[in-house]
Design an enzyme around this catalytic site. Structure first.
Site, PDB file in Angstrom:
ATOM      1  CE1 TYR A 189      -3.593   2.475   0.234  1.00  0.00           C
ATOM      2  CE2 TYR A 189      -2.952   2.921   2.510  1.00  0.00           C
ATOM      3  CZ  TYR A 189      -3.721   3.225   1.401  1.00  0.00           C
ATOM      4  OH  TYR A 189      -4.594   4.267   1.443  1.00  0.00           O
ATOM      5  CE1 TYR A 204      -2.824   0.440   5.851  1.00  0.00           C
ATOM      6  CE2 TYR A 204      -0.457   0.788   5.871  1.00  0.00           C
ATOM      7  CZ  TYR A 204      -1.543  -0.028   5.622  1.00  0.00           C
ATOM      8  OH  TYR A 204      -1.342  -1.295   5.131  1.00  0.00           O
ATOM      9  N   GLY A 226     -12.819  -2.218   0.364  1.00  0.00           N
ATOM     10  CA  GLY A 226     -13.536  -2.390   1.634  1.00  0.00           C
ATOM     11  C   GLY A 226     -13.520  -3.821   2.134  1.00  0.00           C
ATOM     12  CB  ALA A 244      -7.673  -6.619   6.518  1.00  0.00           C
TER      13      ALA A 244
HETATM   14  P1  NAI Z   1      -8.426  -9.496   3.992  1.00  0.00           P
HETATM   15  O1  NAI Z   1      -9.068  -9.362   5.310  1.00  0.00           O
HETATM   16  O2  NAI Z   1      -9.199 -10.165   2.901  1.00  0.00           O
HETATM   17  O3  NAI Z   1      -7.028 -10.246   4.073  1.00  0.00           O
HETATM   18  C1  NAI Z   1      -6.170 -10.228   5.160  1.00  0.00           C
HETATM   19  C2  NAI Z   1      -6.025 -11.669   5.612  1.00  0.00           C
HETATM   20  O4  NAI Z   1      -4.911 -11.810   6.478  1.00  0.00           O
HETATM   21  C3  NAI Z   1      -7.233 -12.193   6.379  1.00  0.00           C
HETATM   22  O5  NAI Z   1      -7.730 -13.338   5.715  1.00  0.00           O
HETATM   23  C4  NAI Z   1      -6.653 -12.562   7.737  1.00  0.00           C
HETATM   24  O6  NAI Z   1      -7.293 -13.685   8.278  1.00  0.00           O
HETATM   25  C5  NAI Z   1      -5.213 -12.854   7.362  1.00  0.00           C
HETATM   26  N1  NAI Z   1      -4.253 -12.832   8.475  1.00  0.00           N
HETATM   27  C6  NAI Z   1      -4.058 -11.885   9.417  1.00  0.00           C
HETATM   28  N2  NAI Z   1      -3.062 -12.244  10.251  1.00  0.00           N
HETATM   29  C7  NAI Z   1      -2.601 -13.448   9.818  1.00  0.00           C
HETATM   30  C8  NAI Z   1      -1.597 -14.349  10.275  1.00  0.00           C
HETATM   31  N3  NAI Z   1      -0.855 -14.079  11.347  1.00  0.00           N
HETATM   32  N4  NAI Z   1      -1.395 -15.501   9.593  1.00  0.00           N
HETATM   33  C9  NAI Z   1      -2.148 -15.807   8.519  1.00  0.00           C
HETATM   34  N5  NAI Z   1      -3.115 -14.988   8.037  1.00  0.00           N
HETATM   35  C10 NAI Z   1      -3.348 -13.835   8.689  1.00  0.00           C
HETATM   36  O7  NAI Z   1      -8.021  -8.010   3.577  1.00  0.00           O
HETATM   37  P2  NAI Z   1      -7.255  -7.393   2.327  1.00  0.00           P
HETATM   38  O8  NAI Z   1      -7.457  -5.922   2.467  1.00  0.00           O
HETATM   39  O9  NAI Z   1      -7.666  -8.033   1.064  1.00  0.00           O
HETATM   40  O10 NAI Z   1      -5.742  -7.697   2.626  1.00  0.00           O
HETATM   41  C11 NAI Z   1      -4.879  -8.443   1.793  1.00  0.00           C
HETATM   42  C12 NAI Z   1      -3.592  -7.680   1.546  1.00  0.00           C
HETATM   43  O11 NAI Z   1      -3.886  -6.529   0.757  1.00  0.00           O
HETATM   44  C13 NAI Z   1      -2.913  -7.163   2.805  1.00  0.00           C
HETATM   45  O12 NAI Z   1      -1.517  -7.288   2.680  1.00  0.00           O
HETATM   46  C14 NAI Z   1      -3.293  -5.692   2.800  1.00  0.00           C
HETATM   47  O13 NAI Z   1      -2.400  -4.898   3.532  1.00  0.00           O
HETATM   48  C15 NAI Z   1      -3.232  -5.418   1.315  1.00  0.00           C
HETATM   49  N6  NAI Z   1      -3.845  -4.164   0.874  1.00  0.00           N
HETATM   50  C16 NAI Z   1      -5.157  -3.896   1.156  1.00  0.00           C
HETATM   51  C17 NAI Z   1      -5.724  -2.703   0.750  1.00  0.00           C
HETATM   52  C18 NAI Z   1      -7.158  -2.404   1.049  1.00  0.00           C
HETATM   53  O14 NAI Z   1      -7.581  -1.260   0.897  1.00  0.00           O
HETATM   54  N7  NAI Z   1      -7.958  -3.361   1.440  1.00  0.00           N
HETATM   55  C19 NAI Z   1      -4.957  -1.684   0.002  1.00  0.00           C
HETATM   56  C20 NAI Z   1      -3.588  -2.087  -0.289  1.00  0.00           C
HETATM   57  C21 NAI Z   1      -3.066  -3.272   0.154  1.00  0.00           C
END
Ligand code: NAI
Length: 286
Positions: A172, A182, A221, A224
């Site tokens: 990000y 953030y 959205g 996380a």
């Molecule tokens: P998400 O909630 O779908 O994915 C995050 C996942 O990480 C969840 O499934 C959670 O259970 C898992 N998780 C957390 N701690 C963990 C651990 N210790 N071991 C294994 N799994 C663990 O949310 P999202 O937003 O799709 O996140 C995916 C990636 O995208 C992340 O790296 C996030 O930082 C990145 N990202 C998200 C943005 C957004 O606006 N949603 C923007 C830019 C990057």
């Protein structure tokens, strides 16, 4: 034979991990996922009960098949690292072999090798706190879950990755530009992840002919993101200010991930690729 992908960080059908899984499945890959232990039960139950069937639909009308779901906690490398209270926790005690090393061993045992490794996970317990108010343990926890988790996954999976394979993570723009809100060291964690992408691209390229890239994604959205608290504002801000004034779909990130891990991107490694409707290029809000 089709390619095999292991996607760490899928626990529902809203996030980037799920969208990447779908894009890879649509391109013919076999899908394995790693699901955070505390979220495993509800994810597997929802899958089994068909709650995700609508969003499992691929462009050809078939449903994405998740061949196996592995419990995973990417902040622990091997059983020796797991504190007693976590071991004793009901949700953790109910599953086994969920440290990174053990998951890689299980995948090796079950399937022999993989071609694609996806890291789509992050966690920062103090994400809502400004960096100036972040504790040492909160900061280190953010780095552990969001940056080192990728180093560890690649360390343990590289030996079972086929030559010509590729990995991808999600980052990000808070790593390089200040995004108030953030916090908790999450901006630091993303900076580390991007720097590690370059160094690991060199090392994994030489060692295993494996490519390493990261996608700097715009706001979505997801579960996380909702925990951070201002995601709706970020989405609105992007809509108003980005060169492309449209919603950013998780599938658009999924498609770029599929491209980056495919032979079409065979000369791209060590890169941070923006998939954000172009927002990163702006120097002044409208
Ligand atoms: P998400 O909630 O779908 O994915 C995050 C996942 O990480 C969840 O499934 C959670 O259970 C898992 N998780 C957390 N701690 C963990 C651990 N210790 N071991 C294994 N799994 C663990 O949310 P999202 O937003 O799709 O996140 C995916 C990636 O995208 C992340 O790296 C996030 O930082 C990145 N990202 C998200 C943005 C957004 O606006 N949603 C923007 C830019 C990057």
């Amino acid at each position: 034979r089709g390619k095999r992908a292991f996607i760490a960080g899928v626990a529902d059908d809203n996030g980037y991990g799920w969208a990447i899984a779908k894009a890879l499945a649509a391109a013919g890959a076999e899908i394995l996922v790693g699901t955070w232990v505390p979220a495993l039960n509800i994810f597997e139950t929802s899958l089994r009960r068909g709650k995700f069937d609508e969003s499992r639909k691929l462009p050809d009308g078939s449903l994405m098949e998740i061949v196996k779901v592995y419990p995973l906690d990417a902040v622990y490398d091997s059983p020796d690292d797991v504190p007693e209270d976590v071991k004793a926790n009901k949700r953790y005690a109910g599953s086994s072999k969920w440290t990174v090393k053990e998951v890689a061993e299980s995948v090796k045992q079950d399937f022999g090798s993989i071609d694609i490794l996806v890291h789509s996970l992050a966690n920062g317990p103090e994400v809502t706190k400004p960096l100036l108010e972040t504790s040492r343990s909160g900061y280190l926890a953010a780095i552990s879950a969001s940056s080192y988790s990728f180093v560890s996954l690649l360390q343990h999976f590289l030996p079972i990755m086929n030559s010509g394979g590729a990995s991808i993570s999600l980052t990000y723009i808070a790593s390089e530009r200040t995004i108030p809100g953030y916090g908790g060291g999450m901006s630091s964690a993303k900076a580390a992840l991007e720097s590690d992408t370059r160094v690991l691209a060199f090392e994994a390229g030489h060692k295993g002919k494996v490519r390493v890239n990261t996608i700097s994604a715009g706001p979505l959205g997801s579960r996380a993101a909702k925990a951070i608290g201002f995601i709706e504002k970020m989405i609105e801000y992007s809509y108003v200010n980005a060169p492309l004034q449209k919603e950013l779909l998780a599938d658009e990130v999924g498609n770029v991930a599929a491209f980056l891990v495919s032979p079409l991107a065979s000369a791209i490694t060590g890169s941070t690729v923006y998939v954000d409707n172009g927002l990163n290029t702006m120097g002044l809000a409208v």
